[in-house]
Motif scaffolding. Sequence first.
Motif, PDB file in Angstrom:
ATOM      1  N   LYS A  84       7.151  -6.140 -10.663  1.00 66.01           N
ATOM      2  CA  LYS A  84       7.908  -6.605 -12.065  1.00 66.01           C
ATOM      3  C   LYS A  84       9.307  -6.987 -11.561  1.00 66.01           C
ATOM      4  O   LYS A  84       9.685  -8.009 -12.101  1.00 66.01           O
ATOM      5  N   GLN A  85       9.997  -6.457 -10.530  1.00 68.15           N
ATOM      6  CA  GLN A  85      11.271  -7.001 -10.036  1.00 68.15           C
ATOM      7  C   GLN A  85      11.167  -8.414  -9.651  1.00 68.15           C
ATOM      8  O   GLN A  85      11.976  -9.215  -9.757  1.00 68.15           O
ATOM      9  N   ARG A  90      12.061 -14.022  -9.891  1.00 73.94           N
ATOM     10  CA  ARG A  90      11.360 -15.568  -9.735  1.00 73.94           C
ATOM     11  C   ARG A  90      11.717 -16.214 -11.103  1.00 73.94           C
ATOM     12  O   ARG A  90      12.147 -17.415 -11.051  1.00 73.94           O
ATOM     13  N   ARG A  91      11.770 -15.552 -12.231  1.00 77.32           N
ATOM     14  CA  ARG A  91      11.862 -16.477 -13.567  1.00 77.32           C
ATOM     15  C   ARG A  91      13.436 -16.453 -13.731  1.00 77.32           C
ATOM     16  O   ARG A  91      14.032 -17.535 -14.090  1.00 77.32           O
ATOM     17  N   ARG A  92      14.309 -15.589 -13.052  1.00 77.17           N
ATOM     18  CA  ARG A  92      15.880 -15.945 -12.914  1.00 77.17           C
ATOM     19  C   ARG A  92      16.249 -17.066 -12.110  1.00 77.17           C
ATOM     20  O   ARG A  92      17.001 -18.084 -12.400  1.00 77.17           O
ATOM     21  N   ARG A  98      16.670 -24.631 -13.469  1.00 76.03           N
ATOM     22  CA  ARG A  98      16.745 -25.690 -14.424  1.00 76.03           C
ATOM     23  C   ARG A  98      18.341 -25.803 -15.141  1.00 76.03           C
ATOM     24  O   ARG A  98      18.774 -26.964 -15.363  1.00 76.03           O
ATOM     25  N   LYS A  99      18.990 -24.618 -15.132  1.00 78.29           N
ATOM     26  CA  LYS A  99      20.382 -25.009 -15.320  1.00 78.29           C
ATOM     27  C   LYS A  99      21.313 -25.910 -14.447  1.00 78.29           C
ATOM     28  O   LYS A  99      22.014 -26.893 -14.751  1.00 78.29           O
TER      29      LYS A  99
END
Length: 135
Positions: A84-85, A90-92, A98-99
Amino acid sequence: MNITSGTVESAQAGSSNPENATAIPLAPSAAGRVSGKAWKTQKVAMVRTHLPDGVKSKSWADRMQKTQKAKSIKMLEANLKEEKQAEIKRRREITLERKKAAEERRRLEEDKAKMGARKAARLRRKAGRTKKINH
């Protein structure tokens, strides 16, 4: 005094009388002394009535099986938490990329607009128009 086979014999040279020799039993220790802890009760098996049910289970094998099961559950929970971490991380990272890409695109557009304005100003100067004439 000589100590032999549970009796004490007198070491006098002339007396080999059996009447003078008295039998004294030896104490349990080798030196003839007693521990001094006769007041202490003998150890007996522990009464398991007030112990919790987890400790008081049927056998050692059952307790070990229960321990192994708990250990495997903890390991599984740790693995799930780690996954989960990793997913959150990975999402972060994707969001940060993207930013960064959006910021780079915005910066390039500003540079492009700035360069377009400079080019337009150059062309106006070339044509001889100024602010005074345009107004």
